[in-house]
Design a protein around this motif. Structure first.
Motif, mmCIF file in Angstrom:
data_model
loop_
_atom_site.group_PDB
_atom_site.id
_atom_site.type_symbol
_atom_site.label_atom_id
_atom_site.label_comp_id
_atom_site.label_asym_id
_atom_site.label_seq_id
_atom_site.Cartn_x
_atom_site.Cartn_y
_atom_site.Cartn_z
ATOM 1 N N PHE A 48 0.851 -1.181 0.000
ATOM 2 C CA PHE A 48 0.000 0.000 0.000
ATOM 3 C C PHE A 48 0.889 1.234 0.000
ATOM 4 O O PHE A 48 1.984 1.217 0.571
ATOM 5 N N ASP A 53 -3.938 4.946 2.236
ATOM 6 C CA ASP A 53 -4.282 3.913 1.268
ATOM 7 C C ASP A 53 -4.768 2.647 1.990
ATOM 8 O O ASP A 53 -5.747 2.010 1.577
ATOM 9 N N ILE A 54 -4.090 2.292 3.085
ATOM 10 C CA ILE A 54 -4.510 1.135 3.884
ATOM 11 C C ILE A 54 -5.909 1.374 4.451
ATOM 12 O O ILE A 54 -6.783 0.499 4.387
ATOM 13 N N SER A 57 -8.598 1.204 1.704
ATOM 14 C CA SER A 57 -8.782 -0.169 1.239
ATOM 15 C C SER A 57 -9.524 -1.004 2.284
ATOM 16 O O SER A 57 -10.407 -1.805 1.949
ATOM 17 N N ALA A 61 -13.225 -2.728 1.865
ATOM 18 C CA ALA A 61 -13.297 -4.180 2.031
ATOM 19 C C ALA A 61 -14.213 -4.569 3.183
ATOM 20 O O ALA A 61 -14.905 -5.593 3.122
ATOM 21 N N GLY A 76 -10.559 -9.016 -0.924
ATOM 22 C CA GLY A 76 -10.052 -7.673 -0.651
ATOM 23 C C GLY A 76 -9.702 -7.484 0.813
ATOM 24 O O GLY A 76 -8.661 -6.905 1.153
ATOM 25 N N ARG A 79 -6.626 -9.547 1.831
ATOM 26 C CA ARG A 79 -5.375 -8.910 1.400
ATOM 27 C C ARG A 79 -4.919 -7.863 2.406
ATOM 28 O O ARG A 79 -3.742 -7.804 2.777
ATOM 29 N N VAL A 80 -5.850 -7.034 2.882
ATOM 30 C CA VAL A 80 -5.492 -5.989 3.843
ATOM 31 C C VAL A 80 -5.058 -6.608 5.170
ATOM 32 O O VAL A 80 -4.040 -6.203 5.756
#
Length: 283
Positions: A48, A53-54, A57, A61, A76, A79-80
């Motif tokens: 990220f 951005d984190i 996201s 999600a 999604g 992934r985070v």
């Protein structure tokens, strides 16, 4: 060519070793800030750009996850959460290395201070100040290790504050309202699968901190006992003062660690109200 005196702070303590440890600590401190985000990305596209951005996201999600009606993370969100796990593992490892370097540096500086009988008052003051700084930074590193182990064990729960930090768009705001309603009704019957996961992971988040704090408390109590034994056995006034200070500090910090352990144990035993407080902005 340097003389033995130039390369030694005092009897048995190498100035080169102290300088090397100080440089290592500085490098590790910089790595703790700069390296984790890059190292946590396990492959292309897994990273990220920054914390914003984190957050963005994770919020998108989470809305998808809540609406799915399933306990399993969609791709999604997985992934985070996976990135956040690796991020905290990297930070925990770097913080642990930093703790070792600072603890070793502190030991050398205090040893030099206690054995610096024939040097000037100014040099003694520098050694004492250096020992204090290394000790304080080592204690701060302990906190960093604790927090990042907690985040690595329960990465999903450690992400949850990002949902309420800042302004939420209409879709997220509606989702958060549903989460709050579900938490308010959780004591009355079955809850949504996603909410079950959140409550469970939030409990785990506090259990791990309770365990870590208890271990730290035991270590601090041991250090305090050893320090007071050293005070009783030493006849040197300066050594007695230093060891007595460490004994008192360790005892006080052990009490703080016990409070943290008890508070987290209480929260873990009934995590739903604490999670509700988080979503109300009270955590």
């Amino acid at each position: 060519m340097s003389s033995p005196a130039a390369s030694s702070l005092s009897s048995g303590v190498s100035g080169r070793a102290v300088a090397a440890l100080a440089a290592l600590a500085a490098v590790l401190a910089a790595a703790f800030v700069l390296a984790p985000r890059a190292l946590a990305a396990s492959g292309p596209g897994d990273g990220f750009a920054d914390e914003e951005d984190i957050r963005a996201s994770f919020r998108a999600a989470f809305v998808e996850y809540w609406g799915s009606g399933s306990a399993e993370f969609p791709s999604g969100l997985a992934r985070v959460v996976d990135f956040w796990f690796h991020y905290h593992v990297v930070k925990a490892v770097i913080a642990a290395l930093l703790l070792i370097a600072l603890a070793w540096l502190g030991v050398l500086l205090w040893k030099a201070f206690l054995s610096a009988g024939g040097v000037g008052a100014g040099r003694k003051a520098v050694l004492g100040a250096g020992g204090v700084v290394a000790t304080v930074l080592a204690l701060f590193s302990v906190v960093l290790v604790m927090a990042n182990i907690q985040g690595a064990v329960a990465p999903f729960a450690s992400l949850l504050p990002m949902l309420t930090d800042g302004t939420a768009d209409a879709e997220l705001a509606a989702t958060l309202d549903q989460v709050r309603q579900g938490l308010a009704e959780s004591a009355d019957g079955p809850t949504a699968p996603a909410l079950d996961v959140m409550i469970s992971d939030f409990a785990r988040y506090h259990v791990v901190m309770a365990v870590i704090a208890a271990v730290v408390a035991v270590v601090l109590i041991g250090l305090s006992v050893l320090s007071w034994i050293g005070v009783a056995r030493s006849s040197d006034p300066r050594t007695r003062r230093v060891l007595g200070s460490f004994g008192a500090l360790s005892a006080v910090l052990s009490l703080a660690a016990i409070v943290v352990a008890v508070a987290n144990t209480t929260t873990a035993a009934d995590s739903a109200p604490a999670l509700a407080a988080l979503f109300e902005g009270g955590w």
